[in-house]
Design a protein around this motif. Structure first.
Motif, PDB file in Angstrom:
ATOM      1  N   SER A 171       0.627  -1.314   0.160  1.00 40.63           N
ATOM      2  CA  SER A 171      -0.021  -0.110   0.175  1.00 40.63           C
ATOM      3  C   SER A 171       0.812   1.343  -0.145  1.00 40.63           C
ATOM      4  N   LEU A 172       0.256   2.274  -0.387  1.00 38.07           N
ATOM      5  CA  LEU A 172       0.589   3.730  -0.244  1.00 38.07           C
ATOM      6  C   LEU A 172      -0.180   4.373   0.536  1.00 38.07           C
ATOM      7  N   GLN A 173       0.296   5.308   1.411  1.00 30.06           N
ATOM      8  CA  GLN A 173      -0.290   6.331   2.126  1.00 30.06           C
ATOM      9  C   GLN A 173       0.013   7.583   1.874  1.00 30.06           C
ATOM     10  N   PRO A 174      -0.986   8.278   0.785  1.00 23.18           N
ATOM     11  CA  PRO A 174      -0.389   9.708   0.275  1.00 23.18           C
ATOM     12  C   PRO A 174      -1.504  10.684   0.899  1.00 23.18           C
ATOM     13  N   HIS A 175      -0.863  11.731   0.829  1.00 19.86           N
ATOM     14  CA  HIS A 175      -1.830  12.899   1.088  1.00 19.86           C
ATOM     15  C   HIS A 175      -2.855  13.058  -0.182  1.00 19.86           C
ATOM     16  N   TYR A 176      -4.266  13.101   0.055  1.00 21.16           N
ATOM     17  CA  TYR A 176      -4.900  13.060  -0.824  1.00 21.16           C
ATOM     18  C   TYR A 176      -6.412  13.535  -0.582  1.00 21.16           C
ATOM     19  N   SER A 177      -6.973  14.494  -1.272  1.00 23.50           N
ATOM     20  CA  SER A 177      -8.401  15.026  -0.984  1.00 23.50           C
ATOM     21  C   SER A 177      -8.910  15.813  -2.000  1.00 23.50           C
ATOM     22  N   LEU A 178     -10.013  16.524  -1.949  1.00 22.65           N
ATOM     23  CA  LEU A 178     -10.130  17.340  -2.997  1.00 22.65           C
ATOM     24  C   LEU A 178      -9.560  18.691  -2.761  1.00 22.65           C
ATOM     25  N   LEU A 179      -8.689  18.836  -1.732  1.00 24.78           N
ATOM     26  CA  LEU A 179      -7.874  19.860  -1.570  1.00 24.78           C
ATOM     27  C   LEU A 179      -6.420  19.756  -1.827  1.00 24.78           C
ATOM     28  N   GLU A 180      -6.197  18.252  -2.433  1.00 27.58           N
ATOM     29  CA  GLU A 180      -4.672  18.057  -2.543  1.00 27.58           C
ATOM     30  C   GLU A 180      -4.813  16.751  -3.432  1.00 27.58           C
ATOM     31  N   ARG A 181      -4.450  17.316  -4.680  1.00 23.46           N
ATOM     32  CA  ARG A 181      -4.657  16.121  -5.517  1.00 23.46           C
ATOM     33  C   ARG A 181      -3.288  15.666  -6.190  1.00 23.46           C
ATOM     34  N   SER A 182      -2.110  16.255  -5.668  1.00 16.65           N
ATOM     35  CA  SER A 182      -0.576  16.204  -6.412  1.00 16.65           C
ATOM     36  C   SER A 182      -0.336  14.838  -6.624  1.00 16.65           C
ATOM     37  N   CYS A 183      -0.877  13.773  -6.008  1.00 17.35           N
ATOM     38  CA  CYS A 183      -0.560  12.487  -6.002  1.00 17.35           C
ATOM     39  C   CYS A 183      -0.850  11.852  -7.277  1.00 17.35           C
ATOM     40  N   GLU A 184      -1.977  12.511  -7.856  1.00 18.68           N
ATOM     41  CA  GLU A 184      -2.647  11.941  -8.988  1.00 18.68           C
ATOM     42  C   GLU A 184      -1.815  11.642 -10.259  1.00 18.68           C
ATOM     43  N   LYS A 185      -1.015  12.667 -10.375  1.00 17.17           N
ATOM     44  CA  LYS A 185      -0.165  12.592 -11.567  1.00 17.17           C
ATOM     45  C   LYS A 185       1.057  11.609 -11.756  1.00 17.17           C
ATOM     46  N   ASP A 186       1.801  11.332 -10.933  1.00 21.33           N
ATOM     47  CA  ASP A 186       2.947  10.350 -11.223  1.00 21.33           C
ATOM     48  C   ASP A 186       2.636   9.098 -10.125  1.00 21.33           C
ATOM     49  N   LEU A 187       2.029   9.447  -8.956  1.00 21.43           N
ATOM     50  CA  LEU A 187       2.105   8.319  -7.920  1.00 21.43           C
ATOM     51  C   LEU A 187       1.207   7.380  -8.092  1.00 21.43           C
ATOM     52  N   LEU A 188      -0.139   7.748  -8.187  1.00 19.73           N
ATOM     53  CA  LEU A 188      -1.347   6.776  -8.401  1.00 19.73           C
ATOM     54  C   LEU A 188      -1.120   5.870  -9.458  1.00 19.73           C
ATOM     55  N   PRO A 189      -0.596   6.416 -10.844  1.00 13.24           N
ATOM     56  CA  PRO A 189      -0.317   5.492 -11.851  1.00 13.24           C
ATOM     57  C   PRO A 189       0.567   4.034 -11.528  1.00 13.24           C
ATOM     58  N   VAL A 190       1.500   4.381 -10.595  1.00 19.03           N
ATOM     59  CA  VAL A 190       2.484   3.269 -10.062  1.00 19.03           C
ATOM     60  C   VAL A 190       1.716   2.591  -9.325  1.00 19.03           C
ATOM     61  N   CYS A 191       1.098   3.016  -8.547  1.00 18.53           N
ATOM     62  CA  CYS A 191       0.301   2.257  -7.388  1.00 18.53           C
ATOM     63  C   CYS A 191      -0.953   1.205  -8.158  1.00 18.53           C
ATOM     64  N   VAL A 192      -1.455   1.742  -9.017  1.00 18.39           N
ATOM     65  CA  VAL A 192      -2.656   1.091  -9.807  1.00 18.39           C
ATOM     66  C   VAL A 192      -1.688   0.144 -10.472  1.00 18.39           C
ATOM     67  N   GLY A 193      -0.954   0.535 -11.292  1.00 18.92           N
ATOM     68  CA  GLY A 193      -0.139  -0.593 -12.049  1.00 18.92           C
ATOM     69  C   GLY A 193       0.688  -1.530 -11.483  1.00 18.92           C
ATOM     70  N   ASN A 194       0.813  -1.405 -10.171  1.00 23.00           N
ATOM     71  CA  ASN A 194       1.584  -2.418  -9.463  1.00 23.00           C
ATOM     72  C   ASN A 194       0.537  -3.519  -8.351  1.00 23.00           C
ATOM     73  N   GLY A 195      -0.698  -3.044  -8.504  1.00 16.29           N
ATOM     74  CA  GLY A 195      -1.630  -3.563  -7.710  1.00 16.29           C
ATOM     75  C   GLY A 195      -1.665  -3.194  -6.273  1.00 16.29           C
ATOM     76  N   MET A 196      -1.219  -1.963  -6.166  1.00 22.35           N
ATOM     77  CA  MET A 196      -0.966  -1.418  -4.457  1.00 22.35           C
ATOM     78  C   MET A 196      -2.544  -1.171  -4.129  1.00 22.35           C
ATOM     79  N   ASN A 197      -2.562  -1.066  -2.773  1.00 20.31           N
ATOM     80  CA  ASN A 197      -3.880  -0.673  -2.102  1.00 20.31           C
ATOM     81  C   ASN A 197      -3.403   1.108  -1.762  1.00 20.31           C
ATOM     82  N   VAL A 198      -4.353   2.011  -2.371  1.00 19.96           N
ATOM     83  CA  VAL A 198      -4.055   3.236  -1.877  1.00 19.96           C
ATOM     84  C   VAL A 198      -4.984   3.827  -0.649  1.00 19.96           C
TER      85      VAL A 198
END
Ligand SMILES: NC(=O)c1ccc[n+]([C@@H]2O[C@H](COP(=O)([O-])OP(=O)(O)OC[C@H]3O[C@@H](n4cnc5c(N)ncnc54)[C@H](OP(=O)(O)O)[C@@H]3O)[C@@H](O)[C@H]2O)c1
Length: 314
Positions: A171-198
């Motif tokens: 799993s990854l525990q990122p800072h993520y909400s409607l007020l903070e979406r910076s993880c969407e660009k680079d981080l989440l694709p790595v998580c999704v691509g590797n079957g990680m739980n966000v």
């Protein structure tokens, strides 16, 4: 309460995970321990079965309170804690060396009154320790049965990729909400691509997305909200308030709380399994699970998309 099956395991956890930073008692304004204990109990009694904590939350105090609350029901709780910020030297320096992790893990097990941690997460990356050494140590603790799954928090995409070369990450525990979406660009694709739980944090914007602040709040210097979350800076207030107005409007139309709109939006994002939400009282803990998930329309999503993108650029 909705329960979600985690990737790669049989475990099902509640869509809302209880966060315990504020419950630690330091760095979050006035503290009421009796209410903190009631918050944990109310969360568990109302169907939350996942708790996120860390040694650094009140220098072990949050873990001690969680340990007391789960006594007698340990096997019903998915327990996540973290390692790698030096609380013993009170420097809070990042340290993911194998020897410090061992000290940290033994401290957590003792305070939590358990002999295993379900999810053990590196709290922040440590540039001084090679990632493979950290991951090898964690893999060893997993083999010994002291931890079940290895996760990371606050890692960059490149740090994540490097860690993934050594060990599969749960799993990854990122800072993520409607007020903070910076993880969407680079981080989440790595998580999704590797079957990680966000499993993100700060999902209610430290309270901001409940709509409780009619004006930009000010916190004392030692209060984490004065330095940790950028959306509390007065220069962003206009964009933040526009977004919250829209969240409140959508909530009113659906007869739910603004928090339910913010959390439901997040739960529908790719890779997100459960949202960590802090609560300082039984009332907050129960409010935060009501109407989750609320189904949002295409129009709602479009408005939230537009205004959340403008928070820091308006
Ligand atoms: N990995 C990391 O580096 C990291 C960093 C931050 C957090 N976390 C984890 O994620 C958890 C959640 O993050 P967070 O606590 O910072 O932010 P959050 O969940 O967005 O906000 C929690 C805060 O919002 C307020 N609140 C909650 N429910 C409310 C309600 N129903 N009505 C009004 N106010 C309400 C409370 O503070 P007040 O009552 O004081 O307003 C509460 O402490 C933490 O507890 C921790 O477990 C991890």
């Amino acid at each position: 309460m909705e329960y979600v099956r985690l990737n790669n395991v049989e475990d099902e956890i509640s869509a809302v995970t209880l966060g315990t930073w504020a419950i630690g008692g330091s760095h979050w304004g006035q503290y009421d321990e009796a209410n903190a204990i009631l918050a944990i109990e109310a969360a568990l009694d109302n169907g939350i079965n996942a708790i996120d904590t860390a040694p650094v939350y009140g220098d072990g105090h949050a873990e001690e309170l969680v340990g007391k609350a789960i006594r007698g029901r340990r096997d019903k709780v998915f327990l996540a804690t973290k390692c790698g910020l030096n609380i013993y030297a009170r420097t809070y320096e990042r340290d993911l060396s194998p020897s410090y992790i061992e000290t940290d893990l033994n401290g957590s097990l003792k305070r939590l009154g358990t002999d295993y941690i379900d999810l053990y997460q590196c709290h922040w990356p440590d540039p001084k320790t090679p990632i493979e050494e950290t991951m090898a140590a964690l893999a060893r603790f997993r083999q010994q049965g002291k931890i079940r799954h290895i996760g990371v928090s606050n890692f960059s995409a490149s740090e994540l990729r490097e860690a993934l070369r050594t060990v599969p990450l749960f799993s990854l525990q990122p800072h993520y909400s409607l007020l903070e979406r910076s993880c969407e660009k680079d981080l989440l694709p790595v998580c999704v691509g590797n079957g990680m739980n966000v499993i993100p944090y700060g999902c209610l914007g430290a309270g901001m997305l409940t709509g409780k602040y009619k004006e930009c709040p000010k916190f004392t210097k030692g209060d984490a909200r004065s330095f940790f979350y950028r959306f509390f800076k007065p220069k962003y207030w206009l964009g933040v308030r526009r977004l919250i107005d829209a969240v409140e409007e959508i909530a009113m139309q659906r007869n739910v709380r603004p928090g339910a709109v913010a959390l439901s939006w997040l739960l529908a994002r790719p890779g997100v399994k459960s949202v960590i939400v802090g609560a300082r009282s039984a009332l907050q803990a129960t409010e935060n699970i009501a109407d989750i998930p609320t189904v949002l329309s295409e129009d709602d999503l479009q408005i939230l998309e537009e205004l959340s993108r403008k928070v820091y650029n308006s």
